[in-house]
Each structure stands twice: as structure tokens, then as C-alpha cells.
Scaffold this motif. Structure first.
Motif, PDB file in Angstrom:
ATOM      1  N   ASP A   1      24.631  34.090  62.062  1.00  0.00           N
ATOM      2  CA  ASP A   1      25.214  33.126  61.178  1.00  0.00           C
ATOM      3  C   ASP A   1      26.325  32.628  62.122  1.00  0.00           C
ATOM      4  OD1 ASP A   1      25.079  34.634  57.983  1.00  0.00           O
ATOM      5  OD2 ASP A   1      23.628  33.462  59.103  1.00  0.00           O
ATOM      6  N   PRO A   2      26.794  31.364  61.894  1.00  0.00           N
ATOM      7  CA  PRO A   2      27.808  30.745  62.869  1.00  0.00           C
ATOM      8  C   PRO A   2      29.191  31.535  62.376  1.00  0.00           C
ATOM      9  CG  PRO A   2      26.663  28.900  61.587  1.00  0.00           C
ATOM     10  CD  PRO A   2      26.068  30.396  61.311  1.00  0.00           C
ATOM     11  N   PRO A   3      30.051  31.727  63.292  1.00  0.00           N
ATOM     12  CA  PRO A   3      31.436  32.524  62.792  1.00  0.00           C
ATOM     13  C   PRO A   3      31.834  31.565  61.675  1.00  0.00           C
ATOM     14  CG  PRO A   3      31.185  32.360  65.216  1.00  0.00           C
ATOM     15  CD  PRO A   3      30.093  31.522  64.744  1.00  0.00           C
ATOM     16  N   GLY A   4      32.529  32.215  60.734  1.00  0.00           N
ATOM     17  CA  GLY A   4      33.282  31.340  59.679  1.00  0.00           C
ATOM     18  C   GLY A   4      32.225  31.145  58.541  1.00  0.00           C
ATOM     19  N   LEU A   5      30.987  31.346  58.560  1.00  0.00           N
ATOM     20  CA  LEU A   5      30.131  30.939  57.476  1.00  0.00           C
ATOM     21  C   LEU A   5      30.060  31.842  56.464  1.00  0.00           C
ATOM     22  CD1 LEU A   5      27.623  29.233  56.303  1.00  0.00           C
ATOM     23  CD2 LEU A   5      26.166  31.277  57.132  1.00  0.00           C
ATOM     24  N   ARG A   6      30.358  31.258  55.207  1.00  0.00           N
ATOM     25  CA  ARG A   6      30.560  31.984  53.886  1.00  0.00           C
ATOM     26  C   ARG A   6      29.675  31.695  53.037  1.00  0.00           C
ATOM     27  NH1 ARG A   6      35.972  32.133  51.075  1.00  0.00           N
ATOM     28  NH2 ARG A   6      34.998  30.290  50.436  1.00  0.00           N
ATOM     29  N   TRP A   7      28.587  32.714  52.407  1.00  0.00           N
ATOM     30  CA  TRP A   7      27.685  32.548  51.333  1.00  0.00           C
ATOM     31  C   TRP A   7      28.578  32.297  50.137  1.00  0.00           C
ATOM     32  CZ3 TRP A   7      23.167  30.340  52.717  1.00  0.00           C
ATOM     33  CH2 TRP A   7      22.763  30.677  54.085  1.00  0.00           C
ATOM     34  N   LEU A   8      28.174  31.395  49.207  1.00  0.00           N
ATOM     35  CA  LEU A   8      29.081  31.102  48.174  1.00  0.00           C
ATOM     36  C   LEU A   8      28.297  31.359  46.840  1.00  0.00           C
ATOM     37  CD1 LEU A   8      30.956  28.049  48.777  1.00  0.00           C
ATOM     38  CD2 LEU A   8      31.603  30.339  49.218  1.00  0.00           C
ATOM     39  N   GLY A   9      27.004  31.449  46.884  1.00  0.00           N
ATOM     40  CA  GLY A   9      26.238  31.813  45.668  1.00  0.00           C
ATOM     41  C   GLY A   9      24.873  31.219  45.763  1.00  0.00           C
ATOM     42  N   LEU A  10      23.899  31.780  44.661  1.00  0.00           N
ATOM     43  CA  LEU A  10      22.683  31.513  44.681  1.00  0.00           C
ATOM     44  C   LEU A  10      22.192  31.088  42.966  1.00  0.00           C
ATOM     45  CD1 LEU A  10      19.688  31.980  45.901  1.00  0.00           C
ATOM     46  CD2 LEU A  10      19.702  34.028  44.908  1.00  0.00           C
ATOM     47  N   GLU A  11      21.417  29.922  43.210  1.00  0.00           N
ATOM     48  CA  GLU A  11      20.832  29.669  41.776  1.00  0.00           C
ATOM     49  C   GLU A  11      19.217  29.612  41.991  1.00  0.00           C
ATOM     50  OE1 GLU A  11      20.275  25.543  39.078  1.00  0.00           O
ATOM     51  OE2 GLU A  11      21.659  25.528  40.659  1.00  0.00           O
ATOM     52  N   VAL A  12      18.759  30.376  41.245  1.00  0.00           N
ATOM     53  CA  VAL A  12      17.313  30.520  41.047  1.00  0.00           C
ATOM     54  C   VAL A  12      16.796  29.544  40.296  1.00  0.00           C
ATOM     55  CG1 VAL A  12      15.085  31.708  40.603  1.00  0.00           C
ATOM     56  CG2 VAL A  12      16.800  32.861  42.000  1.00  0.00           C
ATOM     57  N   ARG A  13      16.135  28.136  40.561  1.00  0.00           N
ATOM     58  CA  ARG A  13      15.695  27.139  39.605  1.00  0.00           C
ATOM     59  C   ARG A  13      14.129  27.549  39.094  1.00  0.00           C
ATOM     60  NH1 ARG A  13      18.218  21.518  41.918  1.00  0.00           N
ATOM     61  NH2 ARG A  13      20.464  22.227  41.719  1.00  0.00           N
ATOM     62  N   ARG A  14      13.315  28.067  39.709  1.00  0.00           N
ATOM     63  CA  ARG A  14      12.118  28.243  39.535  1.00  0.00           C
ATOM     64  C   ARG A  14      11.335  29.460  40.037  1.00  0.00           C
ATOM     65  NH1 ARG A  14       7.050  25.271  41.307  1.00  0.00           N
ATOM     66  NH2 ARG A  14       8.638  24.386  42.760  1.00  0.00           N
ATOM     67  N   HIS A  15      10.507  30.132  39.316  1.00  0.00           N
ATOM     68  CA  HIS A  15       9.690  31.228  39.764  1.00  0.00           C
ATOM     69  C   HIS A  15       8.300  31.270  39.355  1.00  0.00           C
ATOM     70  CE1 HIS A  15       8.290  35.830  39.982  1.00  0.00           C
ATOM     71  NE2 HIS A  15       7.801  35.152  41.024  1.00  0.00           N
ATOM     72  N   GLU A  16       7.270  30.590  40.247  1.00  0.00           N
ATOM     73  CA  GLU A  16       5.886  30.457  39.630  1.00  0.00           C
ATOM     74  C   GLU A  16       4.976  31.320  40.354  1.00  0.00           C
ATOM     75  OE1 GLU A  16       3.019  26.474  39.463  1.00  0.00           O
ATOM     76  OE2 GLU A  16       5.228  26.137  39.776  1.00  0.00           O
TER      77      GLU A  16
END
Length: 136
Positions: A75-90
């Protein structure tokens, strides 16, 4: 990729399930052969958490051999993951599924969204990420 999880036994899982990391994606990350994600959504959530935590080996191990890259760029320096939203599982067949999700991140003061519909396949009882279509 670098790990940013303080104490896995008391930290919420990065995947946003509301469960503690150790009882959620952490059990898949530990690599016990008999403990594998039971469905495509669980695998996708565990892969998101692996990105957050910098677990490149797990990402490669859960990527289908037919589409897996030889290596992953850090990952590039300073990248922060903020959250995940699962919209669909089929589930599209007994051994195939798609998961649509939005992953949010921040880099250099700018917010980013990754909106993807990912394809998964189950082989010999184990789910793998195959590929995905990124939406604008």
C-alpha cells in the motif's frame, strides 16, 4: 502492507461485522487448514481485513491460482482503510458467488471509494477470489 491492529482479542474486526477480530476474520487469517471462510462474503470480508492489516500472504493464498498475481504491491505510505459496506452477496451456483461491496480509504487527505462486484469460486471445498468489476 503493514499491520495496524493493536490487540486482536479485544479489537473490533476491520471488516465491520461488529464482532471482535479474533472471533471474526482473525480465525481465517491464522491459517488453520480446517478453518476456512465458509462462504464468499466471509472470504471477501476477510480479504478486506487482510488489506487493512497488510496480510499479503493471506491475500495471495485466497486468490484463485488462475488469476492470482505473482506478488502484491505494498500500500502507498499513508493509506488508511476507513470501512467496508457489503451491498450484495449472491450465490449464483453451488460453487460460484458474487459479492458487491464498497471499501473506503483515505490517502494524502483525499477520500477514495472502491466499488467492486467480485467473483468467487469454490474448489475442493475452499472459496477463492477470482476477479472483479470496478464501478465508477
Amino acid at each position: 502492507m503493514t499491520s495496524s491492529l493493536a490487540s486482536p482479542s479485544v479489537t473490533p474486526c476491520p471488516c465491520g461485522s461488529g464482532a471482535l477480530y479474533a472471533a471474526c476474520c482473525g480465525r481465517w487469517h491464522r491459517g488453520a487448514e480446517h478453518l476456512q471462510a465458509p462462504d464468499a462474503e466471509a472470504l471477501m470480508r476477510s480479504r478486506y481485513s487482510a488489506y487493512v492489516l497488510g496480510l499479503a500472504d493471506y491475500l495471495l493464498d485466497t486468490w484463485h491460482p488462475g488469476t492470482r498475481p505473482a506478488a502484491l504491491e505494498p500500500d502507498p505510505p499513508g493509506l488508511r482503510w476507513l470501512g467496508l459496506e457489503v451491498r450484495r452477496h449472491e450465490v449464483t451456483s453451488e460453487d460460484r458467488a458474487v459479492v458487491e461491496f464498497v471499501a473506503r480509504s483515505k490517502l494524502g487527505g483525499r477520500a477514495h471509494r472502491l466499488h467492486e462486484t467480485s467473483r468467487f469460486v469454490r474448489e475442493h471445498g475452499r472459496w477463492y477470489y477470482v476477479d472483479g468489476d470496478i464501478r465508477a
